[in-house]
Design an enzyme around this catalytic site. Structure first.
Site, mmCIF file in Angstrom:
data_model
loop_
_atom_site.group_PDB
_atom_site.id
_atom_site.type_symbol
_atom_site.label_atom_id
_atom_site.label_comp_id
_atom_site.label_asym_id
_atom_site.label_seq_id
_atom_site.Cartn_x
_atom_site.Cartn_y
_atom_site.Cartn_z
ATOM 1 N N ASP A 12 -0.223 0.724 -3.755
ATOM 2 C CA ASP A 12 1.098 0.107 -3.669
ATOM 3 C C ASP A 12 0.897 -1.358 -3.285
ATOM 4 O O ASP A 12 -0.165 -1.752 -2.787
ATOM 5 C CB ASP A 12 1.927 0.861 -2.629
ATOM 6 C CG ASP A 12 3.356 0.350 -2.560
ATOM 7 O OD1 ASP A 12 3.847 -0.227 -3.555
ATOM 8 O OD2 ASP A 12 3.986 0.526 -1.505
ATOM 9 N N LEU A 13 1.929 -2.166 -3.486
ATOM 10 C CA LEU A 13 1.808 -3.602 -3.231
ATOM 11 C C LEU A 13 2.447 -3.992 -1.895
ATOM 12 O O LEU A 13 1.756 -4.292 -0.923
ATOM 13 C CB LEU A 13 2.440 -4.371 -4.389
ATOM 14 C CG LEU A 13 2.280 -5.890 -4.410
ATOM 15 C CD1 LEU A 13 0.821 -6.303 -4.283
ATOM 16 C CD2 LEU A 13 2.880 -6.463 -5.692
ATOM 17 N N ASP A 14 3.761 -3.967 -1.813
ATOM 18 C CA ASP A 14 4.445 -4.380 -0.584
ATOM 19 C C ASP A 14 4.205 -3.379 0.541
ATOM 20 O O ASP A 14 4.407 -2.173 0.376
ATOM 21 C CB ASP A 14 5.946 -4.505 -0.841
ATOM 22 C CG ASP A 14 6.262 -5.620 -1.820
ATOM 23 O OD1 ASP A 14 6.235 -6.792 -1.407
ATOM 24 O OD2 ASP A 14 6.529 -5.324 -2.999
ATOM 25 N N ASP A 19 2.888 3.095 1.596
ATOM 26 C CA ASP A 19 3.528 3.043 2.910
ATOM 27 C C ASP A 19 4.926 3.629 2.934
ATOM 28 O O ASP A 19 5.445 3.962 3.995
ATOM 29 C CB ASP A 19 3.590 1.594 3.401
ATOM 30 C CG ASP A 19 4.594 0.766 2.604
ATOM 31 O OD1 ASP A 19 4.539 0.815 1.351
ATOM 32 O OD2 ASP A 19 5.421 0.075 3.211
#
Length: 261
Positions: free
Chosen positions: A27-29, A203
């Site tokens: 995932d990124l953010d 997250d």
């Protein structure tokens, strides 16, 4: 989230560094980049770019960013280092060979955007994001509007048939038919991911489908951030912890014998 006695879920163990034949889905953010007040506030970072570049090389291409962001935003933030990537919760995907796959947007997205813009116009700090395939309503800068935003998004999902995807201080109404789990499963059916062991690192609640897909395919999930009920098997504290771990994974992978296709 707490159990019936009010105790927080126990912290999961740190994931191993030695991951032979692993395929990483990131995932990124909140995982590769810190959460920011607005989506546009996140930009390229030299360390992140270097980690993604080295990891992709070390795993012979078996690393992909799987995000709620669009592919264009993934490329901007990763500075082009994410060769394989999936955006908008699995609704668009770029394979390792560069081929692009994209769902057709639901006509109801325009209706959701109109309703979101009307809602945000009277509420300072609430932002609307148009991803074409989805509509996002961000209230990180106006957390007091969370309940009203949730009621609006829930009602719109019921009336339009769009899929409601809650996130971290954001509610997204998206074209039905895909999630991060379907993206992981699709990558795992293609080279260079085929036959590898999937590891999903995320997250948010949006990452749970990815954790479950990785587990179903013989791998595992890694939760980033505070403990909560999750399908993940391991846990990392924050973005800095993730980058440290990825650097260690890449260093270990470089020690493994490389096999020509």
């Amino acid at each position: 989230m707490s159990d019936a006695q009010g105790a927080a879920p126990p912290r999961l163990p740190h994931p191993p560094v030695c991951l032979p034949s692993a395929a990483l889905f990131l995932d990124l953010d909140g995982v590769l980049a810190p959460l920011a007040p607005t989506p546009d506030a996140v930009g390229p970072d030299a360390r992140r770019t270097a980690v993604l570049t080295r990891l992709t090389q070390a795993l012979q291409g078996r690393a992909a960013v799987v995000s709620g962001r669009t592919l264009a935003e993934i490329d901007r933030i990763s500075d082009g280092a994410a060769r394989a990537a999936s955006g908008v919760h699995g609704l668009e995907r770029r394979r390792d060979d560069g081929a692009l796959l994209r769902a057709d947007p639901s006509p109801a997205i325009k209706q959701a955007l109109q309703a979101f813009h009307a809602f945000a116009a009277a509420r300072p700090g609430v932002l609307v994001e148009d991803k074409s395939l989805s509509a996002g309503l961000h209230f990180r800068q106006a957390p007091e509007e969370g309940d009203a935003a949730t009621r609006l998004a829930t009602d719109l999902a019921a009336s339009t048939g769009l899929t409601l995807q809650p996130g971290s201080m954001v509610l997204e109404l998206k074209t039905p038919g895909a999630d991060k789990g379907t993206a992981v499963r699709a990558f795992m059916q293609e080279p260079p991911f085929l036959g590898a062991t999937p590891v999903m690192v995320g997250d948010d609640l949006t990452d749970e489908a990815g954790f479950e897909a990785a587990q179903d395919l013989g791998g595992f999930g890694v939760l980033v951030g505070p403990s909560r009920p999750t399908a993940a098997r391991y846990q990392l504290a924050d973005v800095a912890d993730v980058l440290d771990w990825l650097e260690a994974v890449a260093a270990d992978a470089h020690k493994e014998p490389r096999h020509e296709a």
